[in-house]
Design a protein around this motif. Sequence first.
Motif, PDB file in Angstrom:
ATOM      1  N   ALA A   6       0.834  -1.206   0.000  1.00  0.00           N
ATOM      2  CA  ALA A   6       0.000   0.000   0.000  1.00  0.00           C
ATOM      3  C   ALA A   6       0.865   1.251   0.000  1.00  0.00           C
ATOM      4  N   ASN A   7       0.263   2.353  -0.408  1.00  0.00           N
ATOM      5  CA  ASN A   7       0.929   3.653  -0.335  1.00  0.00           C
ATOM      6  C   ASN A   7       0.684   4.282   1.026  1.00  0.00           C
ATOM      7  N   SER A   8       1.719   4.906   1.563  1.00  0.00           N
ATOM      8  CA  SER A   8       1.608   5.667   2.805  1.00  0.00           C
ATOM      9  C   SER A   8       2.007   7.117   2.517  1.00  0.00           C
ATOM     10  N   PHE A   9       1.581   7.992   3.426  1.00  0.00           N
ATOM     11  CA  PHE A   9       1.757   9.428   3.209  1.00  0.00           C
ATOM     12  C   PHE A   9       2.344  10.038   4.474  1.00  0.00           C
ATOM     13  N   ARG A  10       3.468  10.729   4.314  1.00  0.00           N
ATOM     14  CA  ARG A  10       4.142  11.231   5.508  1.00  0.00           C
ATOM     15  C   ARG A  10       5.038  12.405   5.150  1.00  0.00           C
ATOM     16  N   TYR A  11       4.964  13.487   5.945  1.00  0.00           N
ATOM     17  CA  TYR A  11       5.927  14.574   5.806  1.00  0.00           C
ATOM     18  C   TYR A  11       7.243  14.133   6.447  1.00  0.00           C
ATOM     19  N   PRO A  12       8.342  14.101   5.703  1.00  0.00           N
ATOM     20  CA  PRO A  12       9.627  13.792   6.343  1.00  0.00           C
ATOM     21  C   PRO A  12      10.066  14.958   7.213  1.00  0.00           C
ATOM     22  N   GLU A  13      10.825  14.662   8.269  1.00  0.00           N
ATOM     23  CA  GLU A  13      11.301  15.728   9.155  1.00  0.00           C
ATOM     24  C   GLU A  13      12.195  16.702   8.392  1.00  0.00           C
ATOM     25  N   ARG A  14      13.044  16.162   7.529  1.00  0.00           N
ATOM     26  CA  ARG A  14      13.863  16.982   6.643  1.00  0.00           C
ATOM     27  C   ARG A  14      13.605  16.481   5.238  1.00  0.00           C
ATOM     28  N   TYR A  15      13.171  17.376   4.363  1.00  0.00           N
ATOM     29  CA  TYR A  15      12.707  16.946   3.038  1.00  0.00           C
ATOM     30  C   TYR A  15      13.814  16.239   2.256  1.00  0.00           C
ATOM     31  N   GLN A  16      14.860  16.946   1.898  1.00  0.00           N
ATOM     32  CA  GLN A  16      16.028  16.375   1.225  1.00  0.00           C
ATOM     33  C   GLN A  16      15.649  15.449   0.074  1.00  0.00           C
ATOM     34  N   GLY A  17      14.621  15.799  -0.682  1.00  0.00           N
ATOM     35  CA  GLY A  17      14.232  15.009  -1.837  1.00  0.00           C
ATOM     36  C   GLY A  17      13.440  13.759  -1.531  1.00  0.00           C
ATOM     37  N   LYS A  18      13.071  13.540  -0.265  1.00  0.00           N
ATOM     38  CA  LYS A  18      12.333  12.323   0.091  1.00  0.00           C
ATOM     39  C   LYS A  18      10.875  12.434  -0.343  1.00  0.00           C
ATOM     40  N   LEU A  19      10.314  11.284  -0.677  1.00  0.00           N
ATOM     41  CA  LEU A  19       8.919  11.253  -1.109  1.00  0.00           C
ATOM     42  C   LEU A  19       7.974  11.381   0.079  1.00  0.00           C
ATOM     43  N   HIS A  20       6.899  12.123  -0.108  1.00  0.00           N
ATOM     44  CA  HIS A  20       5.837  12.202   0.893  1.00  0.00           C
ATOM     45  C   HIS A  20       4.842  11.053   0.698  1.00  0.00           C
ATOM     46  N   GLU A  21       4.697  10.601  -0.537  1.00  0.00           N
ATOM     47  CA  GLU A  21       3.876   9.415  -0.825  1.00  0.00           C
ATOM     48  C   GLU A  21       4.816   8.319  -1.291  1.00  0.00           C
ATOM     49  N   PHE A  22       4.789   7.189  -0.604  1.00  0.00           N
ATOM     50  CA  PHE A  22       5.711   6.104  -0.927  1.00  0.00           C
ATOM     51  C   PHE A  22       4.982   4.765  -0.763  1.00  0.00           C
ATOM     52  N   THR A  23       5.470   3.780  -1.473  1.00  0.00           N
ATOM     53  CA  THR A  23       4.844   2.453  -1.458  1.00  0.00           C
ATOM     54  C   THR A  23       5.580   1.548  -0.485  1.00  0.00           C
ATOM     55  N   GLN A  24       4.813   0.899   0.376  1.00  0.00           N
ATOM     56  CA  GLN A  24       5.374  -0.045   1.344  1.00  0.00           C
ATOM     57  C   GLN A  24       4.774  -1.427   1.138  1.00  0.00           C
ATOM     58  N   ALA A  25       5.601  -2.440   1.363  1.00  0.00           N
ATOM     59  CA  ALA A  25       5.123  -3.818   1.432  1.00  0.00           C
ATOM     60  C   ALA A  25       5.659  -4.392   2.730  1.00  0.00           C
ATOM     61  N   GLY A  26       4.852  -5.168   3.428  1.00  0.00           N
ATOM     62  CA  GLY A  26       5.335  -5.689   4.698  1.00  0.00           C
ATOM     63  C   GLY A  26       4.452  -6.765   5.279  1.00  0.00           C
ATOM     64  N   VAL A  27       4.877  -7.292   6.420  1.00  0.00           N
ATOM     65  CA  VAL A  27       4.124  -8.326   7.128  1.00  0.00           C
ATOM     66  C   VAL A  27       3.997  -7.957   8.594  1.00  0.00           C
ATOM     67  N   GLU A  28       2.954  -8.496   9.206  1.00  0.00           N
ATOM     68  CA  GLU A  28       2.755  -8.385  10.653  1.00  0.00           C
ATOM     69  C   GLU A  28       2.384  -9.776  11.162  1.00  0.00           C
ATOM     70  N   LEU A  29       3.178 -10.288  12.108  1.00  0.00           N
ATOM     71  CA  LEU A  29       2.916 -11.592  12.721  1.00  0.00           C
ATOM     72  C   LEU A  29       2.354 -11.317  14.107  1.00  0.00           C
ATOM     73  N   ILE A  30       1.072 -11.625  14.298  1.00  0.00           N
ATOM     74  CA  ILE A  30       0.335 -11.226  15.507  1.00  0.00           C
ATOM     75  C   ILE A  30       0.078 -12.424  16.408  1.00  0.00           C
ATOM     76  N   GLY A  31       0.331 -12.238  17.710  1.00  0.00           N
ATOM     77  CA  GLY A  31      -0.083 -13.238  18.687  1.00  0.00           C
ATOM     78  C   GLY A  31       0.972 -14.236  19.088  1.00  0.00           C
ATOM     79  N   ASN A  32       2.247 -13.945  18.825  1.00  0.00           N
ATOM     80  CA  ASN A  32       3.320 -14.849  19.235  1.00  0.00           C
ATOM     81  C   ASN A  32       4.511 -14.020  19.688  1.00  0.00           C
ATOM     82  N   LYS A  33       5.049 -14.343  20.862  1.00  0.00           N
ATOM     83  CA  LYS A  33       6.109 -13.530  21.462  1.00  0.00           C
ATOM     84  C   LYS A  33       7.482 -14.185  21.371  1.00  0.00           C
ATOM     85  N   SER A  34       7.613 -15.248  20.592  1.00  0.00           N
ATOM     86  CA  SER A  34       8.853 -16.024  20.586  1.00  0.00           C
ATOM     87  C   SER A  34       9.945 -15.380  19.746  1.00  0.00           C
ATOM     88  N   ILE A  35      11.174 -15.768  20.051  1.00  0.00           N
ATOM     89  CA  ILE A  35      12.311 -15.334  19.238  1.00  0.00           C
ATOM     90  C   ILE A  35      12.220 -15.956  17.847  1.00  0.00           C
TER      91      ILE A  35
END
Length: 414
Positions: free
Chosen positions: A107-136
Amino acid sequence: MKNFALHIPEGVKDYIGEEAALKELIQNKIKKVFRTNAYHLVETPSFEYLDVFTLGEESFQQSSLYHLVSRQGELMALRSDMTRAIARLIGTQKNEGSYPQRFAYLANSFRYPERYQGKLHEFTQAGVELIGNKSIAADAEVIRIAVKCLKEVGVTEFNVHVGSSPLLEYILEDFEVEKAKQEEVFKAIEAKDAVKVKSILKASQMEVETLELLLELIQCSGQIELLRTIKAKMPSSRSKAAVEEMETLYEILEDYGINEYIIFDFSLMSYGKYYTGMMFQIFTLDVGTALVEGGRYDKLLCKFGKDLPAVGFGVNINFVMQRLLKQRDLKKRQSKKTLAVSTPITRKVCQEVCDGLREENHMIENSLLDDIDASVDYAKKAGLSEVLHFKHGDKVDVYHLEYGTVEETTINQL
């Protein structure tokens, strides 16, 4: 006066041609990694209530948010963080089912960077979330998948920097550094300001040996040998236990065959602030920031009504693209583009042959020009690799534009 109809806002960009194709290729390969590791894709709204992205964190990222106000006067924000959006989604689930649960997103996320320096405010992220387990083991799983994603898309020469969120806090508390000073230390570390870190710690009037230990811990990074050296210097049992957890994590990653990428780094800080255990970032050449950021966050879901441990990561697709383009991988990954030129007599056979080549993943564009010289001129200007001229019967001329040569062949030979 600026013509806004012909400009785009600061921090966004268009993707066209080869760049758009590369972006799609990366995303499809990463989604395949998620699917084959039993992570289920979820989608959340592009904007939600402001509370989703500020709840429980003293509004730490409000300055980074794109704010909206609905017609009803409700405060909204564009999605700045998929982890919080998924935490909200989990908090709304009535039929929880069994745990752990594995979620993935693109999905795309939207964020003002603290220092612009050419960084995108709209950027695409892909990721995972593993919920409900506390193991190493769960921590190791998400690191393994992050590494798999980068290798699958062709990123080379990267390192996984692994740190511990509670370790530095434990040590500072063990040496009785007051809370306000701890916050100053964390901010200085985040800014990579070693001089300021030293100044803050000196002001705490600690012993020289203690000061040297803390500075060594904050400024050094290294492989498993460093971790074992540091463990021997830990001032308390809980600090030693935090290091031992990282040792166990390393052993699992060694079994996965990815320990060669691991560097232990105790100066890691994060935009997310909510990490409670292991943290990691993946860096590569020619990109000035992390391609991947992740870690364990066992307290975040409590704020959304579910007391569940969790661990995950996010890949910044735009930074991955930047790396691949630096590797000059784009031409290798895309088929050569060809222009097909036919006459009214050879039009049918031209399409039959070209459709067959397209089935084999060749990229072929039909010429809309009748004249072969004009077609070749167009192909050169458009950056195409070759021209196929279906002349008559089964005769085909192949123009190799890169070498400036022409060869005659037949449909069967083609």
